[in-house]
Design an enzyme around this catalytic site. Structure first.
Site, short mmCIF file in Angstrom:
data_model
loop_
_atom_site.label_atom_id
_atom_site.label_comp_id
_atom_site.label_asym_id
_atom_site.label_seq_id
_atom_site.Cartn_x
_atom_site.Cartn_y
_atom_site.Cartn_z
N CYS A 159 0.82 -1.21 0.00
CA CYS A 159 0.00 0.00 0.00
C CYS A 159 0.86 1.27 0.00
CB CYS A 159 -0.95 -0.02 1.19
SG CYS A 159 -0.17 -0.36 2.78
N TYR A 160 1.81 1.35 0.92
CA TYR A 160 2.70 2.52 0.92
C TYR A 160 3.48 2.66 -0.39
CZ TYR A 160 2.21 3.62 5.96
OH TYR A 160 1.75 4.00 7.20
#
Length: 355
Positions: A159-160
């Site tokens: 996600c990051y």
């Protein structure tokens, strides 16, 4: 329907890890996919119980018991498997699924890092066999979408890294910023920690609180550096700080870099709109407008804004995504579409939930 499955049939989907946030979000999104049918929901810890027992919101929507993890049984029920498991689990499970003839999209971090030694250093698990690390296509759709077509195995990005890389790659590819100067300040909602309980996600600990964690030690650092190095053709080292904010969903990645020249906000807006032209899930904000996490909530969008500072010679790049959708399940379905040769946005046309 295009592809080898005929005009009327749907591909059969199994989801391993259906009792986690990523798995249950896959269920929500795939329910609306015109070419996919969920035929098996799988949990090693809850096999034999109805999925609605753990997720009452699925009552009368998914009426089936959770299956156990058995590659041969999964192969009898499915064509494609999403593995939404913790790191260290998929590395043991995926080889058997591939050998059983299944297509696999892995949402864990086990196959993202191509160097086994680097994986073990950051993830603290034994690395998968090198042959599987090499086989896995890194599925950052807007950057490597062509590589995801007609393959059997895709590793879904973190996600990051999704939020960060989509914000940095156009500027790095154009030579507009110095890769050695990058500082990343990234903030996430609590769902990024998963459904398990801990002091990190305990209500009394996170409510009305804002805290940094894994400073300079987050396992997504080598993933970001690996991809940026691939883009630049030389090693890239970044400063990456993660912070937990008291909200359920969303990531905001704020990136700072030295500009290699004089550019203004309009220049960056034009550069990014040209770079992502035809990519339906990246939205570039007009000059002076910066995105907010609420504006992508529940959707597969990544929104990007800029602030070029002629005084300091630096640019601030801000990206937002929903960590469970674009940062996990939504991008995984986007990869499914690319894998199968379908339209990239098929089954993902969700308007963000607002407010």
């Amino acid at each position: 329907m295009p592809g080898e499955y005929g005009e009327t049939s749907k591909i059969r989907i199994a989801i391993v890890g259906s009792t986690g946030y990523g798995g249950v979000e896959l269920i929500r999104l795939l329910q609306a996919h015109p070419f996919a049918e969920i035929t098996s929901v799988i949990s090693s810890s809850s096999a034999g119980t109805p999925i609605s027992e753990g997720f009452p919101h699925l009552t009368d929507i998914i009426v089936r018991d959770l299956d156990g993890v058995n590659a041969a049984e999964i192969a009898d029920k499915a064509d494609v498997v999403f593995t939404a498991t913790p790191s260290g689990v998929s590395s043991k499970l995926v080889p058997g699924l591939l050998e059983a003839g299944l297509k696999v999209i892995d949402l864990s971090g086990d196959f993202r890092i191509k160097d086994g030694g680097t994986y073990e250093k950051w993830y603290k698990h034994p690395a998968p066999e090198q042959s599987y690390l090499e086989k896995a296509v890194y599925g950052l759709c807007e950057i490597f979408g062509e590589e995801a077509k007609d393959v059997d195995f895709i590793s879904n990005p973190g996600c990051y890294p999704t939020a960060t890389l989509l914000g940095l790659i156009p500027a790095i590819s154009s030579g507009w910023i110095d890769p050695k100067s990058i500082i990343i300040d990234a903030k996430s909602g609590v769902s990024g920690a998963g459904r398990g309980t801990s002091l990190t996600s305990h209500y009394a600990e996170i409510n009305e609180n804002f805290k940094a964690y894994k400073v300079n030690k987050h396992q997504h650092i080598p993933e970001i550096e690996q991809v940026l190095g691939q883009v630049t053709g030389e090693p890239v080292t970044v400063t990456f700080t993660t912070q937990l904010v008291p909200m359920t969903r969303g990531i905001m990645s704020t990136m700072y870099a030295q500009m290699n020249g004089v550019y203004n906000n309009e220049d960056f807006v034009e550069l990014y709109r040209q770079y992502y032209k035809g990519r339906p899930f990246v939205r570039v904000r007009d000059k002076g407008i910066w995105p907010a996490t609420k504006e992508v909530y529940g959707s597969n969008y990544c929104d990007i804004g800029f602030a070029a500072d002629e005084r300091t010679g630096r640019v601030t790049i801000i990206t937002v995504i929903d960590n469970i959708v674009k940062g996990a399940a939504g991008q995984a379905i986007q990869n499914l579409n690319l894998m199968m040769g379908w339209e990239e946005n098929l089954g993902l046309g969700y308007t963000p939930v607002y407010p």
